[in-house]
Design a protein around this motif. Structure first.
Motif, PDB file in Angstrom:
ATOM      1  N   ASN A 163       1.932  -1.962  -7.446  1.00  0.00           N
ATOM      2  CA  ASN A 163       2.656  -0.996  -6.619  1.00  0.00           C
ATOM      3  C   ASN A 163       3.996  -1.565  -6.161  1.00  0.00           C
ATOM      4  O   ASN A 163       5.039  -0.929  -6.302  1.00  0.00           O
ATOM      5  CB  ASN A 163       1.831  -0.611  -5.393  1.00  0.00           C
TER       6      ASN A 163
ATOM      7  N   LYS B  52       2.074   7.465  -7.910  1.00  0.00           N
ATOM      8  CA  LYS B  52       1.177   8.415  -7.242  1.00  0.00           C
ATOM      9  C   LYS B  52      -0.260   7.916  -7.304  1.00  0.00           C
ATOM     10  O   LYS B  52      -1.034   8.115  -6.368  1.00  0.00           O
ATOM     11  CB  LYS B  52       1.268   9.791  -7.900  1.00  0.00           C
TER      12      LYS B  52
ATOM     13  N   GLN C 103      -1.699   5.410  -4.511  1.00  0.00           N
ATOM     14  CA  GLN C 103      -2.039   5.842  -3.161  1.00  0.00           C
ATOM     15  C   GLN C 103      -3.539   6.039  -2.999  1.00  0.00           C
ATOM     16  O   GLN C 103      -4.243   6.378  -3.950  1.00  0.00           O
ATOM     17  CB  GLN C 103      -1.323   7.159  -2.836  1.00  0.00           C
TER      18      GLN C 103
ATOM     19  N   GLY D 118      -3.628   8.165   1.820  1.00  0.00           N
ATOM     20  CA  GLY D 118      -2.197   8.207   1.528  1.00  0.00           C
ATOM     21  C   GLY D 118      -1.516   6.864   1.504  1.00  0.00           C
ATOM     22  O   GLY D 118      -0.370   6.760   1.047  1.00  0.00           O
TER      23      GLY D 118
ATOM     24  N   ALA E  15      -0.794   2.823   0.473  1.00  0.00           N
ATOM     25  CA  ALA E  15      -0.744   2.052  -0.771  1.00  0.00           C
ATOM     26  C   ALA E  15      -0.863   0.564  -0.452  1.00  0.00           C
ATOM     27  O   ALA E  15      -0.385   0.104   0.588  1.00  0.00           O
ATOM     28  CB  ALA E  15       0.556   2.326  -1.531  1.00  0.00           C
TER      29      ALA E  15
ATOM     30  N   PRO F 104      -4.775  -0.576   2.184  1.00  0.00           N
ATOM     31  CA  PRO F 104      -3.353  -0.215   2.261  1.00  0.00           C
ATOM     32  C   PRO F 104      -2.638  -0.865   3.443  1.00  0.00           C
ATOM     33  O   PRO F 104      -3.255  -1.221   4.454  1.00  0.00           O
ATOM     34  CB  PRO F 104      -3.383   1.314   2.434  1.00  0.00           C
TER      35      PRO F 104
ATOM     36  N   THR G  83       3.292   0.941   1.377  1.00  0.00           N
ATOM     37  CA  THR G  83       3.397   2.397   1.455  1.00  0.00           C
ATOM     38  C   THR G  83       4.850   2.829   1.594  1.00  0.00           C
ATOM     39  O   THR G  83       5.290   3.795   0.950  1.00  0.00           O
ATOM     40  CB  THR G  83       2.570   2.930   2.632  1.00  0.00           C
TER      41      THR G  83
ATOM     42  N   ASN H 201       6.503   2.497  -1.702  1.00  0.00           N
ATOM     43  CA  ASN H 201       6.009   3.568  -2.544  1.00  0.00           C
ATOM     44  C   ASN H 201       6.767   4.867  -2.271  1.00  0.00           C
ATOM     45  O   ASN H 201       7.242   5.541  -3.201  1.00  0.00           O
ATOM     46  CB  ASN H 201       4.507   3.744  -2.292  1.00  0.00           C
TER      47      ASN H 201
ATOM     48  N   ALA I 269       1.473  10.207   1.919  1.00  0.00           N
ATOM     49  CA  ALA I 269       1.874   8.869   2.361  1.00  0.00           C
ATOM     50  C   ALA I 269       2.360   8.883   3.811  1.00  0.00           C
ATOM     51  O   ALA I 269       2.100   7.929   4.565  1.00  0.00           O
ATOM     52  CB  ALA I 269       2.964   8.328   1.443  1.00  0.00           C
TER      53      ALA I 269
ATOM     54  N   TYR J  80      -0.348   8.471   6.312  1.00  0.00           N
ATOM     55  CA  TYR J  80      -0.731   7.080   6.535  1.00  0.00           C
ATOM     56  C   TYR J  80       0.265   6.378   7.459  1.00  0.00           C
ATOM     57  O   TYR J  80      -0.136   5.640   8.366  1.00  0.00           O
ATOM     58  CB  TYR J  80      -0.827   6.308   5.216  1.00  0.00           C
TER      59      TYR J  80
END
Length: 360
Positions: free
Chosen positions: A102, A133, A136, A147, A149, A157, A162, A165, A184, A187
């Motif tokens: 990621n 995508k 996530q 949501g 990452a 995560p 995130t 991302n 996302a 999150y």
């Protein structure tokens, strides 16, 4: 009369140019030139920089930082690194080596976006977008980590991954209204010390007054997390709060939204370039680059802190970076916990990205 009113309003709220505080290309270029000279001495034969620090990640940050400071994608230094990044594109659309899929894909997309002068990387960006995508957390929306990452799309995560991302998805042309962005942002709201509709998790309810409105790294209140408080809360951190703020703003969240107001309020109380608030020198150059991006997105040229002091933040960031540049042209974090920034290539990459936001 309209102009007079605007000037009065500008003076009142602290916006608009301040004579002697604008940073120009003439100011920035010597620092960039010195950085280029340094990077020429550390670039590997295959065009990479510090590949052991996350595969193509550092190389991508260097490329993005150089191009954002006016270096052409055709410049031999940049072109060689782009060739290396192209070799890291995988069949699944990701841009990585063996790990950190990621993170490496996200920052590589920053580089390809900046270098995409005639559409030659359209396919890479589109495929990378679809890959990100899948990084996530797709669990039920009520799941706290929904949501978010992680480095590889498999672990717990965190806000840093995130935020990368989100930024990469938007850079690759994804709409702010796409479900992946909406997911996302859910999150991001759930790692903010702001109890309410966006965050109903217990740690937010246990935030101290000092932490209120800021954001933390991840939803981990265990003893293993150095940013957990004895009361079961989580400390707000500088780089994470700026990362969260830029994520909200990039995703089109209004400045009147409580999440944005909360983050900005925390920043007003903790404004500094002397350290990464809550972490000291740890991740200092990462902090500078999130600071620059978030402040640029916020759009307050004269940022007023909680004490009422106005800050020409672009000039202050430039002066800080200029003072910290080493004689060889690079930057390095000499703190005890650097999160990789003891490697001068990584610190220099973040410094170059930060420099690109010093000019209005």
């Amino acid at each position: 009369m309209r102009s007079v009113r605007w000037l009065g309003l500008a003076l009142l709220v602290g916006v608009g140019p301040v004579r002697g505080q604008d940073v120009t290309s003439k100011d920035v270029q010597p620092l960039v030139d010195k950085a280029i000279a340094y990077l020429k001495t550390t670039q590997n034969e295959n065009g990479s920089f510090a590949p052991k620090l996350g595969g193509p990640g550092v190389t991508a940050l260097v490329v993005a930082g150089l191009i954002k400071n006016g270096v052409s994608p055709q410049d031999p230094l940049v072109a060689k690194s782009l060739k290396y990044l192209e070799s890291q594109v995988q069949k699944d659309g990701g841009i990585y080596n063996k790990a950190l899929a990621n993170y490496a894909t996200s920052v590589s997309m920053f580089a390809f976006k900046e270098a995409n002068t005639n559409g030659q990387y359209d396919g890479v960006l589109k495929n990378g977008r679809e890959f990100l995508k899948t990084m996530q957390n797709m669990d039920d929306a009520l799941t706290p980590t929904h949501g978010g990452a992680s480095y590889d799309g498999k672990g717990n995560p965190d806000l840093s991954n995130t935020a990368f991302n989100i930024e990469a998805l938007l850079a690759a042309g994804l709409s702010k209204d796409d479900p992946a962005i909406k997911r996302a942002i859910v999150y991001v709201g759930r790692v903010q010390n702001l109890p309410g509709e966006a965050n109903t998790l217990d740690f937010a309810k246990k935030a101290t007054k000092d932490d209120e409105g800021g954001l933390t790294y991840k939803q981990d209140v265990s003893d293993k997390n150095p940013y957990a408080t004895p009361a079961g809360g989580l400390r707000s951190l500088g780089a994470m709060t700026y990362s969260g703020l830029k994520s909200f703003l990039y995703a089109g969240i209004s400045k009147d939204d409580p999440r944005v107001k909360g983050a900005v309020g925390w920043i007003r109380r903790h404004y500094t370039l002397a350290e990464n608030p809550g972490m000291g020198k740890a991740g200092l150059y990462y902090y500078y680059h999130t600071f620059g991006k978030a402040m640029d997105a916020l759009g307050e040229e004269q940022f007023v802190d909680a004490a009422g002091t106005k800050h020409a933040w672009r000039k202050e960031l430039f002066d800080t970076l200029k003072a910290k540049q080493k004689a060889d042209g690079g930057w390095v974090n000499d703190g005890e916990r650097t999160f990789g920034e003891s490697n001068a290539d990584l610190a220099t990459a973040f410094a170059l990205l930060s420099l690109s936001y010093c000019k209005k």
